[in-house]
Design a protein around this motif. Structure first.
Motif, PDB file in Angstrom:
ATOM      1  N   UNK A   1      39.945   6.946  10.508  1.00 25.97           N
ATOM      2  CA  UNK A   1      40.308   8.118  10.459  1.00 25.97           C
ATOM      3  C   UNK A   1      41.619   8.235   9.424  1.00 25.97           C
ATOM      4  N   UNK A   2      42.696   7.186   9.773  1.00 29.02           N
ATOM      5  CA  UNK A   2      43.995   7.018   8.955  1.00 29.02           C
ATOM      6  C   UNK A   2      43.656   6.769   7.585  1.00 29.02           C
ATOM      7  N   UNK A   3      42.811   5.968   7.366  1.00 26.00           N
ATOM      8  CA  UNK A   3      42.408   5.714   5.802  1.00 26.00           C
ATOM      9  C   UNK A   3      41.723   6.907   5.120  1.00 26.00           C
ATOM     10  N   UNK A   4      40.946   7.554   5.670  1.00 26.10           N
ATOM     11  CA  UNK A   4      40.242   8.866   5.019  1.00 26.10           C
ATOM     12  C   UNK A   4      41.267   9.729   4.880  1.00 26.10           C
ATOM     13  N   UNK A   5      42.134  10.110   5.989  1.00 28.44           N
ATOM     14  CA  UNK A   5      43.337  10.974   5.926  1.00 28.44           C
ATOM     15  C   UNK A   5      44.078  10.907   4.840  1.00 28.44           C
ATOM     16  N   UNK A   6      44.523   9.543   4.524  1.00 25.76           N
ATOM     17  CA  UNK A   6      45.425   9.053   3.398  1.00 25.76           C
ATOM     18  C   UNK A   6      44.816   9.457   2.015  1.00 25.76           C
ATOM     19  N   UNK A   7      43.442   9.581   2.045  1.00 23.73           N
ATOM     20  CA  UNK A   7      42.962   9.969   0.749  1.00 23.73           C
ATOM     21  C   UNK A   7      42.444  11.519   0.565  1.00 23.73           C
ATOM     22  N   UNK A   8      42.084  12.138   1.624  1.00 20.57           N
ATOM     23  CA  UNK A   8      41.920  13.387   1.545  1.00 20.57           C
ATOM     24  C   UNK A   8      43.141  14.423   1.277  1.00 20.57           C
ATOM     25  N   UNK A   9      43.022  15.303   0.325  1.00 20.83           N
ATOM     26  CA  UNK A   9      44.032  16.039  -0.108  1.00 20.83           C
ATOM     27  C   UNK A   9      44.049  17.604   0.409  1.00 20.83           C
ATOM     28  N   UNK A  10      45.093  17.980   1.071  1.00 17.29           N
ATOM     29  CA  UNK A  10      45.397  19.199   1.152  1.00 17.29           C
ATOM     30  C   UNK A  10      46.650  20.073   0.579  1.00 17.29           C
ATOM     31  N   UNK A  11      46.481  20.952  -0.197  1.00 15.95           N
ATOM     32  CA  UNK A  11      47.379  21.571  -1.182  1.00 15.95           C
ATOM     33  C   UNK A  11      48.085  20.356  -2.054  1.00 15.95           C
TER      34      UNK A  11
ATOM     35  N   UNK B   1      36.240  -0.078  19.821  1.00 18.73           N
ATOM     36  CA  UNK B   1      35.661   0.982  19.012  1.00 18.73           C
ATOM     37  C   UNK B   1      36.334   2.172  18.474  1.00 18.73           C
ATOM     38  N   UNK B   2      37.403   2.490  19.445  1.00 19.12           N
ATOM     39  CA  UNK B   2      38.456   3.557  19.317  1.00 19.12           C
ATOM     40  C   UNK B   2      39.453   2.973  18.223  1.00 19.12           C
ATOM     41  N   UNK B   3      39.805   1.907  18.175  1.00 18.32           N
ATOM     42  CA  UNK B   3      40.727   1.231  17.306  1.00 18.32           C
ATOM     43  C   UNK B   3      40.450   1.087  16.015  1.00 18.32           C
ATOM     44  N   UNK B   4      39.144   0.763  15.825  1.00 15.94           N
ATOM     45  CA  UNK B   4      38.277   0.791  14.621  1.00 15.94           C
ATOM     46  C   UNK B   4      38.254   1.908  13.855  1.00 15.94           C
ATOM     47  N   UNK B   5      37.569   3.077  14.829  1.00 15.27           N
ATOM     48  CA  UNK B   5      37.729   4.531  14.248  1.00 15.27           C
ATOM     49  C   UNK B   5      38.772   5.205  13.871  1.00 15.27           C
ATOM     50  N   UNK B   6      40.026   4.881  14.675  1.00 21.12           N
ATOM     51  CA  UNK B   6      41.270   5.363  14.497  1.00 21.12           C
ATOM     52  C   UNK B   6      42.020   4.759  13.114  1.00 21.12           C
TER      53      UNK B   6
ATOM     54  N   UNK C   1      39.328   8.397  30.330  1.00 21.48           N
ATOM     55  CA  UNK C   1      40.192   8.412  29.266  1.00 21.48           C
ATOM     56  C   UNK C   1      39.361   7.754  27.913  1.00 21.48           C
ATOM     57  N   UNK C   2      38.671   6.819  28.161  1.00 26.31           N
ATOM     58  CA  UNK C   2      37.979   6.092  26.846  1.00 26.31           C
ATOM     59  C   UNK C   2      37.178   7.084  26.353  1.00 26.31           C
ATOM     60  N   UNK C   3      36.193   7.719  27.039  1.00 23.45           N
ATOM     61  CA  UNK C   3      35.143   8.806  26.544  1.00 23.45           C
ATOM     62  C   UNK C   3      36.204   9.915  25.786  1.00 23.45           C
ATOM     63  N   UNK C   4      37.294  10.284  26.233  1.00 24.35           N
ATOM     64  CA  UNK C   4      38.043  11.566  25.940  1.00 24.35           C
ATOM     65  C   UNK C   4      38.505  11.089  24.554  1.00 24.35           C
ATOM     66  N   UNK C   5      39.008   9.870  24.620  1.00 21.31           N
ATOM     67  CA  UNK C   5      39.655   9.412  23.205  1.00 21.31           C
ATOM     68  C   UNK C   5      38.852   9.459  22.341  1.00 21.31           C
ATOM     69  N   UNK C   6      37.532   8.562  22.423  1.00 14.29           N
ATOM     70  CA  UNK C   6      36.682   8.449  21.402  1.00 14.29           C
ATOM     71  C   UNK C   6      36.237   9.936  20.652  1.00 14.29           C
ATOM     72  N   UNK C   7      36.072  10.862  21.703  1.00 13.05           N
ATOM     73  CA  UNK C   7      35.698  12.137  21.171  1.00 13.05           C
ATOM     74  C   UNK C   7      36.781  12.732  20.338  1.00 13.05           C
TER      75      UNK C   7
END
Length: 398
Positions: free
Chosen positions: A261-271, A253-258, A322-328
């Motif tokens: 995250x990368x996909x969305x961050x590549x589309x969300x613009x800052x400046x 689940x963490x790998x899928x969420x990561x 560690x698993x719970x901390x990473x997912x959070x």
């Protein structure tokens, strides 16, 4: 250990991918990817697809209907399911109570309950936590008093996940109030349709009905539903919790969420630039990804060491922490990426049939709902503070 997949393992991964592409119902995969509600019928439909292929009980012995997969194969399967958008399996039956029944149950219990878990005829929930007895589980107060060939159970369980769907519950109950806390507890299997069982919903912060309170008022449970010996249910409980905590690492689940995250961050613009191009934000992602790679290797190493039929033991506490901390951490970074688009969301948006305008963006209600829900990871299954105590005592011998 070799961190590269062998040719046979790569061939198995291709087989899993082909199966998922052909077998996962399109509407269910869409619900998972968009963070929509999955109902009981969705979970049972996917379970039956897996059961027909013989892939439902991945960690069971072959003679009991399992797959015979290696640790690496199970890891590949979970990773590919999460990446594709297949529902995560509801673990209470197949991965939690089933191993307990296999190890401690009678032959009659094995013959009755294991086939019903495979078929989906029984949906199980867990009766461990109580008001005042969560991480300090041994202080539970629910009582079971022997009366002829039945136990009479009275008490309350709380935070019972998906108890509204269940027809069976496995419970820890106190059968000897005079004994030392852990020594006076027994492990019972209780039919939820028994008179005196009441389920009351708990609505969570994000408005979801995932957990419940369960009340027992003079509930009569056959003695034949006792697993293991009377007053020695704590042994069953510890065995089950090591399986639960290992699964809570949530690597797939963490790998899928990561990846999301990368996909969305590549589309969300800052400046005017994608947030993924910001060096400070990339550093935060890299730190989480390195931790995820480390716990993945640790998980495979620990599971491989006990593949012969043992249990992970106190090492499962490391994975749980560690698993719970990473997912959070991943969900926290997703909220940083979405900014104002992470909230608010309307409860109706979580329904797959919702066709109205979204309140926050085109990324669905998943990030907001998951953020709230994942806050509990460091508490349930034994809080992370309790896990550190276990590690100190059992591994560090402090």
């Amino acid at each position: 250990m070799d961190i590269n997949y062998t040719p046979a393992e790569l061939e198995f991964r291709d087989e899993v991918r082909a199966f998922l592409s052909a077998a996962v119902p399109e509407d269910i995969a869409a619900k998972v990817r968009l963070g929509k509600h999955l109902d009981k019928a969705d979970h049972l439909r996917w379970q039956r697809v897996l059961a027909r292929r013989g892939w439902y009980a991945a960690n069971w012995p072959v003679e009991q209907g399992g797959t015979g997969w290696s640790v690496v194969q199970r890891h590949i399967f979970e990773e590919e399911c999460a990446a594709f958008g297949a529902p995560r399996l509801i673990s209470f039956g197949v991965n939690m109570v089933a191993p307990v029944i296999m190890k401690f149950g009678t032959e009659a219990q094995k013959a009755h309950y294991l086939p019903r878990i495979l078929s989906g005829e029984d949906w199980w929930c867990q009766g461990y936590s109580e008001p005042g007895a969560g991480s300090d589980l041994a202080s539970l107060k629910s009582r079971a008093v022997l009366d002829g060939d039945h136990y009479v159970v009275n008490g309350q369980k709380t935070w019972t996940t998906l108890g509204q769907h269940a027809n069976m519950i496995f419970c820890l109950v106190r059968t000897d109030p005079q004994a030392q806390q852990q020594r006076g507890i027994s492990f019972l299997l209780i039919d939820m349709a028994t008179p005196g069982v009441t389920v009351r919903p708990i609505i969570t912060l994000e408005g979801d009905h995932e957990v419940n309170e369960v009340f027992f008022d003079n509930v009569r449970v056959p003695v034949a539903n006792l697993v293991g010996e009377e007053n020695k249910g704590w042994t069953c409980a510890k065995f089950l919790l090591t399986h639960e905590r290992t699964g809570q690492a949530g690597i797939a689940q963490s790998k899928a969420a990561l990846a999301q995250l990368k996909s969305v961050a590549s589309r969300e613009l800052r400046n005017g630039l994608p947030l993924l191009d910001d060096p400070l934000f990339r550093l935060q992602i890299a730190e989480v990804e390195m931790q995820l790679m480390a716990i993945e290797m640790s998980t495979l190493r620990i599971l491989a060491a006990v593949q012969g039929g043992g249990v992970p033991g106190a090492q499962s506490s490391i994975l749980k922490i560690k698993g719970s901390e990473i997912r959070q951490a991943i969900s926290h970074l997703m909220r940083k990426v979405l900014g104002v688009h992470a909230l608010p969301f309307a409860e109706e948006e979580l329904d797959y049939a919702f066709a109205g305008e979204l309140l926050h963006s085109d990324y669905s209600a998943a990030p907001a709902g998951q953020y709230f829900n994942l806050r509990k990871l460091s508490i349930y299954g034994g809080s992370n503070e309790i896990q550190k105590n276990i590690i100190a005592k059992m591994i560090l011998e402090l």
